[in-house]
Design a protein around this motif. Structure first.
Motif, PDB file in Angstrom:
ATOM      1  N   GLY A  17     -90.533  60.414 139.104  1.00 42.62           N
ATOM      2  CA  GLY A  17     -91.944  60.091 138.919  1.00 42.62           C
ATOM      3  C   GLY A  17     -92.146  58.992 137.890  1.00 42.62           C
ATOM      4  O   GLY A  17     -92.966  58.084 138.076  1.00 42.62           O
ATOM      5  N   THR A  18     -91.392  59.051 136.799  1.00 50.36           N
ATOM      6  CA  THR A  18     -91.487  58.013 135.759  1.00 50.36           C
ATOM      7  C   THR A  18     -91.038  56.671 136.302  1.00 50.36           C
ATOM      8  O   THR A  18     -91.669  55.632 136.052  1.00 50.36           O
ATOM      9  N   ALA A  19     -89.937  56.669 137.059  1.00 53.39           N
ATOM     10  CA  ALA A  19     -89.446  55.425 137.646  1.00 53.39           C
ATOM     11  C   ALA A  19     -90.456  54.851 138.631  1.00 53.39           C
ATOM     12  O   ALA A  19     -90.682  53.640 138.669  1.00 53.39           O
ATOM     13  N   ASP A  20     -91.062  55.730 139.462  1.00 54.53           N
ATOM     14  CA  ASP A  20     -92.069  55.260 140.406  1.00 54.53           C
ATOM     15  C   ASP A  20     -93.250  54.618 139.684  1.00 54.53           C
ATOM     16  O   ASP A  20     -93.790  53.604 140.134  1.00 54.53           O
ATOM     17  N   ALA A  21     -93.659  55.198 138.571  1.00 49.54           N
ATOM     18  CA  ALA A  21     -94.749  54.615 137.779  1.00 49.54           C
ATOM     19  C   ALA A  21     -94.343  53.253 137.242  1.00 49.54           C
ATOM     20  O   ALA A  21     -95.144  52.303 137.212  1.00 49.54           O
ATOM     21  N   SER A  22     -93.096  53.134 136.799  1.00 49.89           N
ATOM     22  CA  SER A  22     -92.594  51.855 136.285  1.00 49.89           C
ATOM     23  C   SER A  22     -92.571  50.802 137.392  1.00 49.89           C
ATOM     24  O   SER A  22     -92.850  49.623 137.152  1.00 49.89           O
ATOM     25  N   ILE A  23     -92.211  51.250 138.599  1.00 44.26           N
ATOM     26  CA  ILE A  23     -92.209  50.334 139.743  1.00 44.26           C
ATOM     27  C   ILE A  23     -93.605  49.785 139.987  1.00 44.26           C
ATOM     28  O   ILE A  23     -93.795  48.564 140.142  1.00 44.26           O
ATOM     29  N   GLN A  24     -94.593  50.664 140.024  1.00 48.10           N
ATOM     30  CA  GLN A  24     -95.963  50.227 140.280  1.00 48.10           C
ATOM     31  C   GLN A  24     -96.474  49.291 139.188  1.00 48.10           C
ATOM     32  O   GLN A  24     -97.165  48.306 139.468  1.00 48.10           O
ATOM     33  N   ALA A 124     -87.032  41.998 136.712  1.00 47.59           N
ATOM     34  CA  ALA A 124     -85.890  42.732 136.159  1.00 47.59           C
ATOM     35  C   ALA A 124     -86.268  44.192 135.907  1.00 47.59           C
ATOM     36  O   ALA A 124     -85.476  45.111 136.183  1.00 47.59           O
ATOM     37  N   ASN A 125     -87.481  44.409 135.398  1.00 48.13           N
ATOM     38  CA  ASN A 125     -87.958  45.788 135.185  1.00 48.13           C
ATOM     39  C   ASN A 125     -88.043  46.543 136.513  1.00 48.13           C
ATOM     40  O   ASN A 125     -87.716  47.740 136.597  1.00 48.13           O
ATOM     41  N   LEU A 126     -88.486  45.850 137.546  1.00 43.79           N
ATOM     42  CA  LEU A 126     -88.587  46.458 138.868  1.00 43.79           C
ATOM     43  C   LEU A 126     -87.208  46.884 139.371  1.00 43.79           C
ATOM     44  O   LEU A 126     -87.040  47.974 139.922  1.00 43.79           O
ATOM     45  N   MET A 127     -86.226  46.035 139.188  1.00 46.66           N
ATOM     46  CA  MET A 127     -84.870  46.364 139.641  1.00 46.66           C
ATOM     47  C   MET A 127     -84.346  47.629 138.962  1.00 46.66           C
ATOM     48  O   MET A 127     -83.777  48.514 139.605  1.00 46.66           O
ATOM     49  N   ILE A 128     -84.554  47.707 137.658  1.00 43.47           N
ATOM     50  CA  ILE A 128     -84.087  48.881 136.905  1.00 43.47           C
ATOM     51  C   ILE A 128     -84.774  50.147 137.417  1.00 43.47           C
ATOM     52  O   ILE A 128     -84.133  51.174 137.661  1.00 43.47           O
ATOM     53  N   ALA A 129     -86.092  50.067 137.602  1.00 42.30           N
ATOM     54  CA  ALA A 129     -86.845  51.237 138.061  1.00 42.30           C
ATOM     55  C   ALA A 129     -86.450  51.633 139.482  1.00 42.30           C
ATOM     56  O   ALA A 129     -86.377  52.826 139.816  1.00 42.30           O
ATOM     57  N   GLU A 130     -86.186  50.644 140.346  1.00 41.13           N
ATOM     58  CA  GLU A 130     -85.768  50.937 141.721  1.00 41.13           C
ATOM     59  C   GLU A 130     -84.430  51.672 141.751  1.00 41.13           C
ATOM     60  O   GLU A 130     -84.240  52.611 142.515  1.00 41.13           O
ATOM     61  N   VAL A 138     -80.794  47.368 146.344  1.00 41.91           N
ATOM     62  CA  VAL A 138     -80.272  46.794 145.109  1.00 41.91           C
ATOM     63  C   VAL A 138     -79.622  45.443 145.362  1.00 41.91           C
ATOM     64  O   VAL A 138     -79.823  44.483 144.618  1.00 41.91           O
ATOM     65  N   GLN A 139     -78.845  45.340 146.435  1.00 41.74           N
ATOM     66  CA  GLN A 139     -78.166  44.078 146.727  1.00 41.74           C
ATOM     67  C   GLN A 139     -79.161  42.967 146.997  1.00 41.74           C
ATOM     68  O   GLN A 139     -79.031  41.855 146.487  1.00 41.74           O
ATOM     69  N   GLN A 140     -80.175  43.269 147.797  1.00 39.00           N
ATOM     70  CA  GLN A 140     -81.187  42.267 148.111  1.00 39.00           C
ATOM     71  C   GLN A 140     -81.974  41.878 146.860  1.00 39.00           C
ATOM     72  O   GLN A 140     -82.266  40.700 146.627  1.00 39.00           O
ATOM     73  N   LEU A 141     -82.297  42.863 146.057  1.00 41.35           N
ATOM     74  CA  LEU A 141     -83.023  42.584 144.814  1.00 41.35           C
ATOM     75  C   LEU A 141     -82.202  41.682 143.896  1.00 41.35           C
ATOM     76  O   LEU A 141     -82.729  40.764 143.264  1.00 41.35           O
ATOM     77  N   THR A 142     -80.899  41.937 143.824  1.00 37.91           N
ATOM     78  CA  THR A 142     -80.023  41.137 142.968  1.00 37.91           C
ATOM     79  C   THR A 142     -79.939  39.698 143.453  1.00 37.91           C
ATOM     80  O   THR A 142     -79.976  38.751 142.649  1.00 37.91           O
ATOM     81  N   GLN A 143     -79.840  39.495 144.749  1.00 39.27           N
ATOM     82  CA  GLN A 143     -79.794  38.140 145.301  1.00 39.27           C
ATOM     83  C   GLN A 143     -81.095  37.386 145.025  1.00 39.27           C
ATOM     84  O   GLN A 143     -81.088  36.205 144.667  1.00 39.27           O
ATOM     85  N   SER A 327     -93.513  38.809 148.905  1.00 36.97           N
ATOM     86  CA  SER A 327     -93.535  39.303 150.291  1.00 36.97           C
ATOM     87  C   SER A 327     -92.450  40.360 150.506  1.00 36.97           C
ATOM     88  O   SER A 327     -92.696  41.401 151.138  1.00 36.97           O
ATOM     89  N   GLU A 328     -91.259  40.087 149.954  1.00 36.81           N
ATOM     90  CA  GLU A 328     -90.166  41.049 150.089  1.00 36.81           C
ATOM     91  C   GLU A 328     -90.490  42.354 149.350  1.00 36.81           C
ATOM     92  O   GLU A 328     -90.208  43.445 149.853  1.00 36.81           O
ATOM     93  N   VAL A 329     -91.062  42.229 148.177  1.00 33.12           N
ATOM     94  CA  VAL A 329     -91.408  43.421 147.384  1.00 33.12           C
ATOM     95  C   VAL A 329     -92.439  44.258 148.125  1.00 33.12           C
ATOM     96  O   VAL A 329     -92.320  45.491 148.212  1.00 33.12           O
ATOM     97  N   ASP A 330     -93.457  43.601 148.659  1.00 32.37           N
ATOM     98  CA  ASP A 330     -94.501  44.343 149.371  1.00 32.37           C
ATOM     99  C   ASP A 330     -93.958  45.055 150.609  1.00 32.37           C
ATOM    100  O   ASP A 330     -94.431  46.124 150.978  1.00 32.37           O
ATOM    101  N   GLN A 331     -92.939  44.474 151.225  1.00 31.21           N
ATOM    102  CA  GLN A 331     -92.393  45.072 152.445  1.00 31.21           C
ATOM    103  C   GLN A 331     -91.361  46.152 152.169  1.00 31.21           C
ATOM    104  O   GLN A 331     -91.264  47.139 152.917  1.00 31.21           O
ATOM    105  N   ASN A 332     -90.567  45.992 151.112  1.00 33.29           N
ATOM    106  CA  ASN A 332     -89.384  46.830 150.942  1.00 33.29           C
ATOM    107  C   ASN A 332     -89.381  47.779 149.756  1.00 33.29           C
ATOM    108  O   ASN A 332     -88.665  48.791 149.784  1.00 33.29           O
ATOM    109  N   VAL A 333     -90.108  47.450 148.714  1.00 32.39           N
ATOM    110  CA  VAL A 333     -90.048  48.306 147.527  1.00 32.39           C
ATOM    111  C   VAL A 333     -90.819  49.582 147.778  1.00 32.39           C
ATOM    112  O   VAL A 333     -91.966  49.570 148.252  1.00 32.39           O
ATOM    113  N   GLN A 334     -90.217  50.689 147.461  1.00 33.19           N
ATOM    114  CA  GLN A 334     -90.861  51.994 147.688  1.00 33.19           C
ATOM    115  C   GLN A 334     -91.696  52.421 146.497  1.00 33.19           C
ATOM    116  O   GLN A 334     -91.405  52.051 145.379  1.00 33.19           O
TER     117      GLN A 334
END
Length: 334
Positions: A17-24, A124-130, A138-143, A327-334
């Motif tokens: 739940g904390t990670a999801d909040a960080s993602i948002q 970078a914060n989004l990657m950590i939270a994901e 993760v691989q796509q986010l890193t690229q 666009s990628e974030v809106d489509q793929n990030v949960q």
């Protein structure tokens, strides 16, 4: 046993739940930054083009453009020096407009650096939270992060070089011509649209400045006026709101930026040098100084545009990556 297993399960759910909040939070900040960067890809070239257009002023760095009008012979004797409304209604706007261009460019550069860096940090914060929440994409986010960093580094490098060039240009060995101002300050403001500047000639009812050659024996010589008059207009391009919006977001992203941009937020101002020469009954404004100002604007503003030019393609490349990332974030990030 069930109770013992229940505690780690609860802790795991809480961490998700904390990670999801960080993602948002990260996605919301990225979206705000991305919108600002998109706008700056429009505003930056507009400021640059406005500065470049000042080169067209060179032919107008002349006496009549600076405010001193024609000399006419009065019907009852003597010669009057007429006033030219170019200065009052147009040329004075060119000076403030030139300072606005300088202020807009400086603030936009501060904001661009701050917001671009914040976008990368939020990603970078989004990657950590994901990773904490889902360990997916993760691989796509890193690229994508690598692409963002590459274009960001290029943009930051060019902004640094441009800043150094402008700083050198303002120093003792400057190639720019110094304005004869005292107590001047560049600030955020709209800029002149020189392509639509107009001067419309009017009837012979203008105000004389003073005698060029005063009649010695006719007290009524000025009752009939032959000075031409007219009106001038200098439409403005609305850039102040966009620049101020970027400045506000940059302070929100990095409060320390406020100290750098604060002087620009009060608008542009200057004090025109006093002086002049006596002519007949009146003391005239310093027209040579006015002519000098118009000439300096014609020389210096395009030079500033030249400093800004390399930023435009780098900013466009960075913005392309930013918008693609969103666009990628809106489509793929949960």
């Amino acid at each position: 046993m069930k109770k013992i297993l229940l505690i780690p399960a609860i802790l795991f759910a809480m961490s998700i739940g904390t990670a999801d909040a960080s993602i948002q939070t990260a996605v919301a900040a990225m979206r705000t930054d991305a919108q600002a960067i998109q706008q700056m890809t429009i505003t930056w070239p507009e400021i640059q083009a406005a500065a470049q257009s000042y080169g067209a002023l060179a032919p107008y760095a002349a006496q009549q453009w600076a405010g001193q009008g024609p000399i006419i012979v009065t019907p009852l004797g003597g010669q009057e020096l007429c006033h030219n409304t170019h200065w009052d209604q147009v040329t004075s706007g060119l000076v403030t407009g030139g300072l606005n261009i300088t202020g807009d460019a400086a603030v936009e550069a501060y904001a661009l650096q701050t917001i671009a860096i914040d976008f990368q940090q939020q990603y970078a914060n989004l990657m950590i939270a994901e990773v904490q929440a889902h360990a997916s994409n993760v691989q796509q986010l890193t690229q994508t992060e690598a692409q963002i960093k590459a274009t960001l580094n290029n943009l930051m490098s060019l902004l640094t070089v441009t800043g150094q060039q402008i700083q050198a240009a303002m120093g003792p060995g400057t190639t720019l011509r110094q304005m004869p101002f005292s107590n001047w300050q560049a600030g955020i403001g709209d800029v002149p649209n020189l392509a639509e500047a107009q001067y419309t000639a009017g009837p012979n009812d203008g105000a004389p400045i003073g005698w060029y050659m005063q009649p010695a024996d006719n007290a009524f010589a000025r009752l009939i006026d032959r000075c031409p008059t007219g009106s001038g207009s200098l439409p403005m391009i609305s850039l102040a709101a966009s620049v101020q919006s970027a400045a506000n977001l940059s302070v929100q992203d990095e409060p320390d930026v406020q100290q750098a941009i604060a002087p620009f937020e009060h608008g542009s101002s200057y004090v025109l040098p006093s002086g002049g020469f006596a002519s007949g009954l009146l003391r005239l404004p310093n027209y040579p100084i006015r002519m000098q100002i118009v000439g300096i604007l014609a020389a210096d503003m395009p030079a500033i545009a030249g400093y800004m030019q390399p930023i435009s393609p780098a900013l466009q490349a960075f913005n392309t990556n930013v918008q693609s990332t969103m666009s990628e974030v809106d489509q793929n990030v949960q």
